[in-house]
Design a protein around this motif. Sequence first.
Motif, mmCIF file in Angstrom:
data_model
loop_
_atom_site.group_PDB
_atom_site.id
_atom_site.type_symbol
_atom_site.label_atom_id
_atom_site.label_comp_id
_atom_site.label_asym_id
_atom_site.label_seq_id
_atom_site.Cartn_x
_atom_site.Cartn_y
_atom_site.Cartn_z
ATOM 1 N N UNK A 52 0.828 -1.204 0.000
ATOM 2 C CA UNK A 52 0.000 0.000 0.000
ATOM 3 C C UNK A 52 0.864 1.255 0.000
ATOM 4 N N UNK A 53 1.922 1.249 0.802
ATOM 5 C CA UNK A 53 2.813 2.411 0.849
ATOM 6 C C UNK A 53 3.438 2.671 -0.516
ATOM 7 N N UNK A 54 3.811 1.615 -1.213
ATOM 8 C CA UNK A 54 4.400 1.764 -2.540
ATOM 9 C C UNK A 54 3.383 2.346 -3.520
ATOM 10 N N UNK A 55 2.152 1.866 -3.461
ATOM 11 C CA UNK A 55 1.103 2.389 -4.343
ATOM 12 C C UNK A 55 0.861 3.869 -4.066
ATOM 13 N N UNK A 56 0.831 4.244 -2.786
ATOM 14 C CA UNK A 56 0.621 5.646 -2.432
ATOM 15 C C UNK A 56 1.734 6.530 -2.983
ATOM 16 N N UNK A 57 2.956 6.061 -2.893
ATOM 17 C CA UNK A 57 4.078 6.835 -3.426
ATOM 18 C C UNK A 57 3.987 6.958 -4.941
ATOM 19 N N UNK A 58 3.535 5.878 -5.606
ATOM 20 C CA UNK A 58 3.362 5.924 -7.052
ATOM 21 C C UNK A 58 2.261 6.899 -7.461
ATOM 22 N N UNK A 59 1.292 7.078 -6.573
ATOM 23 C CA UNK A 59 0.204 8.025 -6.838
ATOM 24 C C UNK A 59 0.596 9.460 -6.519
ATOM 25 N N UNK A 60 1.839 9.668 -6.076
ATOM 26 C CA UNK A 60 2.340 11.017 -5.812
ATOM 27 C C UNK A 60 2.145 11.508 -4.398
ATOM 28 N N UNK A 61 1.774 10.598 -3.481
ATOM 29 C CA UNK A 61 1.601 11.003 -2.085
ATOM 30 C C UNK A 61 2.962 11.085 -1.387
ATOM 31 N N UNK A 62 3.158 12.133 -0.620
ATOM 32 C CA UNK A 62 4.426 12.286 0.093
ATOM 33 C C UNK A 62 4.192 12.107 1.583
ATOM 34 N N UNK A 63 5.251 11.804 2.313
ATOM 35 C CA UNK A 63 5.145 11.680 3.757
ATOM 36 C C UNK A 63 4.282 10.525 4.199
ATOM 37 N N UNK A 64 4.480 9.355 3.582
ATOM 38 C CA UNK A 64 3.695 8.178 3.938
ATOM 39 C C UNK A 64 4.328 7.484 5.140
ATOM 40 N N UNK A 65 3.560 7.347 6.211
ATOM 41 C CA UNK A 65 4.025 6.666 7.414
ATOM 42 C C UNK A 65 3.389 5.288 7.497
ATOM 43 N N UNK A 66 4.115 4.323 8.095
ATOM 44 C CA UNK A 66 3.600 2.971 8.250
ATOM 45 C C UNK A 66 3.659 2.555 9.710
ATOM 46 N N UNK A 67 2.618 1.852 10.152
ATOM 47 C CA UNK A 67 2.582 1.353 11.523
ATOM 48 C C UNK A 67 1.849 0.017 11.535
ATOM 49 N N UNK A 68 2.307 -0.896 12.403
ATOM 50 C CA UNK A 68 1.705 -2.221 12.469
ATOM 51 C C UNK A 68 0.535 -2.269 13.437
ATOM 52 N N UNK A 69 0.447 -1.323 14.383
ATOM 53 C CA UNK A 69 -0.634 -1.342 15.355
ATOM 54 C C UNK A 69 -0.874 0.082 15.849
ATOM 55 N N UNK A 70 -1.919 0.266 16.634
ATOM 56 C CA UNK A 70 -2.353 1.601 17.034
ATOM 57 C C UNK A 70 -1.313 2.335 17.875
ATOM 58 N N UNK A 71 -0.663 1.625 18.784
ATOM 59 C CA UNK A 71 0.326 2.275 19.638
ATOM 60 C C UNK A 71 1.475 2.844 18.808
ATOM 61 N N UNK A 72 1.914 2.066 17.821
ATOM 62 C CA UNK A 72 2.992 2.548 16.962
ATOM 63 C C UNK A 72 2.524 3.735 16.121
ATOM 64 N N UNK A 73 1.284 3.672 15.628
ATOM 65 C CA UNK A 73 0.738 4.787 14.849
ATOM 66 C C UNK A 73 0.671 6.055 15.691
#
Length: 377
Positions: free
Chosen positions: A1-22
């Motif tokens: 999903x992060x790769x697709x977002x970057x391909x769509x021109x989105x910047x500053x994409x953050x990734x987290x595995x669970x709510x606490x990390x987010x």
Amino acid sequence: MALVLQQLGMSGVLQAEHCAQAKAQIEQVGCIDILLCDLGIQGADSLQFLRWSSQAGMVKAVVQCGELEPELRRGLGHILALMGVRLLGELEKPLEPQLLQRVLKRYSHRRQLPRLLVSNLQDLPSEDDVRRGLALGEFRAWFQPKFDMQSGALAGIEALARWEHPSRGLLLPEIFLAAVLAYDLIDEMFKQLLEQGLGMLGMLRRDGVSLELAFNLHASQLAHCELIDEIQHALRRHDLPGSTLLFELAENGLLDMQFTTLESLLRLRMMGCGLAIDDFGVGFSALKLLCQVPFNQIKLEGECVQNLWDPRSRAVVNSTLALADSLNMSVVVEGVSSQRIRNELVHMGCKYGQGFYLARPMTGRGLRQWLDGVVNR
């Protein structure tokens, strides 16, 4: 999903595995625009996370990735609305880039407005700044037309508050309304806007144009009778009948309605003013209110019509039309953002509409120029 977002021109994409990390990542960056997650997998933790992020003003919109049971989907939409977070849409897995891009455009479409400065909701103006702005007349009424979508005729205008701030630009109510309410200056702002709006009606009347003018009222303004007296005196000063004004009240603000509030609403109706229940379909009190308060118009919330090809959305529109017809009330549909939506609403029997596709908000001068163009067309 992060790769697709970057391909769509989105910047500053953050990734987290669970709510606490987010939560930890968002606290570092301060605020994010869109949260993409599967709330079904995260379970109850996700609701706590959403409550925290909405209270802190750190998440503005959510995309649900994954299927939810219908009752959970409806509940999620309601709770996000109450939190002030927008649900952009739902996507099934596996995610398709084109569908993802279409959902994300709903966010940018709502916010790419000309000459508007959108700032952090946490950055509320100070009381001194608000008082200075009121003293200098920086709070201005802008006007957005309403239409009879079946005939194309102009059906009225709505006055919308704008703050023409000398250093921050043109500010929307989402930036300053909470501050105006907190400093108990909402009546002062309203009286300035009312005077501007009635002055506009007077100029239009001299041009041979008679229109209904709508204003938004906060329920707290009706707890005392003084404001109703001000409205009555203003109408007399401008030699205008009460029927030229309509007041829109959000249903959520009337959940704990006091006796004096109901008395104020009845007085407005007895003066000939119209009453509309605004954002119908967002709150939970609407049916009870329609039985208790003399509303004569329902304004259907724009989110309800953005996907009219979904059976649930159609059911909301059709049931609202049937309810209004049985109560002898009119319906105005907000959020008419495209010709396709407008055409479908007309096909479904909707008469009155308001939205950016039909006409955007404009200054008083802009409204008169726009009306000249309509008359001369």
